[in-house]
Design an enzyme around this catalytic site. Structure first.
Site, PDB file in Angstrom:
ATOM      1  N   SER A   1       0.821  -1.205   0.000  1.00  0.00           N
ATOM      2  CA  SER A   1       0.000   0.000   0.000  1.00  0.00           C
ATOM      3  C   SER A   1       0.859   1.261   0.000  1.00  0.00           C
ATOM      4  CB  SER A   1      -0.956  -0.049   1.194  1.00  0.00           C
ATOM      5  OG  SER A   1      -1.884   0.993   1.157  1.00  0.00           O
TER       6      SER A   1
ATOM      7  N   ASP B   1      -2.695   5.978  -3.323  1.00  0.00           N
ATOM      8  CA  ASP B   1      -1.563   5.330  -2.676  1.00  0.00           C
ATOM      9  C   ASP B   1      -1.041   4.225  -3.585  1.00  0.00           C
ATOM     10  OD1 ASP B   1      -3.797   3.753  -2.378  1.00  0.00           O
ATOM     11  OD2 ASP B   1      -3.233   2.979  -0.414  1.00  0.00           O
TER      12      ASP B   1
ATOM     13  N   ASP C   1      -1.301   0.995  -3.878  1.00  0.00           N
ATOM     14  CA  ASP C   1      -2.170  -0.039  -4.448  1.00  0.00           C
ATOM     15  C   ASP C   1      -3.529   0.505  -4.863  1.00  0.00           C
ATOM     16  OD1 ASP C   1      -3.121   0.320  -1.852  1.00  0.00           O
ATOM     17  OD2 ASP C   1      -3.710  -1.773  -1.621  1.00  0.00           O
TER      18      ASP C   1
ATOM     19  N   ASP D   1      -6.126   1.736  -3.414  1.00  0.00           N
ATOM     20  CA  ASP D   1      -7.396   1.469  -2.735  1.00  0.00           C
ATOM     21  C   ASP D   1      -7.848   2.669  -1.914  1.00  0.00           C
ATOM     22  OD1 ASP D   1      -5.643   1.323  -0.588  1.00  0.00           O
ATOM     23  OD2 ASP D   1      -6.411  -0.577   0.183  1.00  0.00           O
TER      24      ASP D   1
END
Length: 447
Positions: A104, A243, A245, A247
């Site tokens: 992340s 960010d 990833d 999400d």
């Protein structure tokens, strides 16, 4: 024994604490636990594996795939894609499990592994505990011959299917909106700019050239100064920062002011209530959300439910209550009608759709919530479990709460992914919040 799984899967320094042999064992154990229900039907189980662009991702993906294939699972690798893309594709392909390899917002040397069950759902604690237990009990020998799973590299239509899903979820015309997108040199690079352009927005992409080493490096949702400057430089209507990833999503208005996850939730909750989409008239947030969100929801006559920190707990509450919107101050926003986990690109589309529908600038929409002064200090600690047992810490918290009275609050909690203890203080005045938080952080550091 320390629990392997944290609040968002397994994380660690790649090739140090999160090694290829560990990923191999995790893959085998997860395959055993998550695909057990398919075996009696004689069908070979299928797993989806995606990753962000960091250099260790390919190594860990290969090890995970080997572990799962060794237990008779066919592995479909979908390459670099956001975490919510893996969740969606797990459901869309009818797979039995999904795996995302990402840390992340963490620095490039770190990495992580998070699992999804059939349907693209994050795992409850008890299933993660079962995977950990099985890791130590699985025999090295697995199926042979035709029983071994196959590894299929880079499904060619995976990203296209996910992009179409995003377009279907928010069918709006964003013509006339100029947006700066900070892709954090991460998984958003291959999805977010394309999704926003497909909806009609003029897109200016920054930090959109991942090279395996530059993910989250002074960019993305943890370095908002970059997108603030870019929005002002280009005269854009807003900025959206993701960010590693993708999400999560944080925003910046046309004046360069940050619009955080709490404000985004307030905007979307009010919009969904107007459109009769906010089921049970309820928003789900976490204990870390600003007190201003609670006050804004009271003014809008919307119920606010709070959970522990972590989008998985927000998801559990959303699913248990049948609610339609939840999220975190950090920008994890969950829209259960369109996905099973936080989706930064979906959040960005939804926010711009509200701007297009109302004709209002983001600054005016964000004014629905007044952000109370809040100070968050991350304190490095050697033993997170001992902090709240400290008499000195308990006394300091009591003194802080007495000083703040009814005009603020104190929250201390361990990080679920790093060796940090988070000290959060809200107060009527910024200086008071800073002073109280600093005093508490000093006590925590010495505990």
């Amino acid at each position: 024994m320390t629990r392997l799984f944290g609040t968002d899967g397994v994380r660690g320094l790649a090739n140090k604490t999160l090694t290829a042999p560990l990923a191999l064992k995790l893959g085998a154990a997860a395959a055993h636990v998550l695909t057990a229900g398919t075996r009696p039907h004689g069908r070979r189980p299928v797993a989806i594996v995606g990753r962000d662009p960091r250099v260790s991702g390919e190594m860990l993906a290969a090890a995970l795939a080997a572990g799962m294939a060794s237990r008779g699972v066919d592995v479909l690798r979908v390459g670099v894609i956001p975490t919510p893309g893996v969740a969606f594709l797990t459901d869309d392909y009818g797979a039995d499990m999904g795996v995302m390899i990402s840390a992340s917002h963490n620095p490039m040397p770190d990495n992580g592994i998070k699992f999804f069950s059939a349907g693209g759902h994050k795992l409850p604690d008890e299933v993660e505990d079962e995977i950990e237990r099985v890791m130590d009990d699985l025999p090295e020998e697995g199926p042979t011959g035709h029983g071994i799973g196959r590894v299929i590299e880079e499904a060619p239509d995976a990203r296209g299917r996910y992009l179409q899903h995003l377009a279907d979820a928010v069918p709006t015309d964003l013509s006339g909106i100029t947006v700066v997108v900070d892709a954090a040199n991460g998984a958003a690079s291959v999805i977010a700019p394309q999704a926003y352009e497909a909806a009609g927005a003029k897109v200016i992409a920054i930090h959109n050239t991942p090279n395996a080493y530059n993910i989250n490096e002074k960019c993305g949702s943890t370095h908002m100064d970059q997108i603030q400057a870019a929005v002002l430089e280009h005269g854009a209507d807003l900025g959206l920062a993701h960010d590693g990833d993708a999400d999560r999503c944080l925003a910046v208005d046309s004046d360069g002011n940050i619009v955080d996850g709490d404000q985004i939730m307030a905007i979307l909750a009010i919009a969904m209530k107007e459109n009769s989409e906010l089921r049970k008239n309820t928003l789900v947030a976490t204990v870390m959300s600003n007190l201003g969100l609670k006050l804004a929801m009271e003014k809008a006559d919307i119920q606010l439910r709070t959970t522990k920190v972590g989008d998985r707990y927000v998801l559990e509450e959303l699913n248990a209550g049948g609610f339609a919107l939840g999220g975190e101050q950090s920008g994890h926003i969950v829209l259960p009608d369109h996905g099973t986990t936080g989706d930064g690109t979906l959040t960005g589309l939804s926010l711009m759709a509200r701007m297009a529908a109302t004709g209002k600038p983001l600054s005016e929409l964000a004014a629905a919530m007044t952000v109370l002064p809040q100070v968050l200090i991350n304190v490095p600690v050697a033993d997170k479990s001992s902090i709240m047992k400290s008499a000195n810490v308990q006394a300091a918290v009591a003194a802080a709460e007495e000083e703040l009275g009814g005009t603020g609050r104190v929250l201390l909690r361990p990080s679920g992914t790093e060796e940090l203890f988070r000290v959060m203080v809200e107060a009527a005045e910024q200086e008071q919040a800073r002073r109280v938080a600093g005093r508490l952080a000093a006590v925590v550091a010495e505990a």
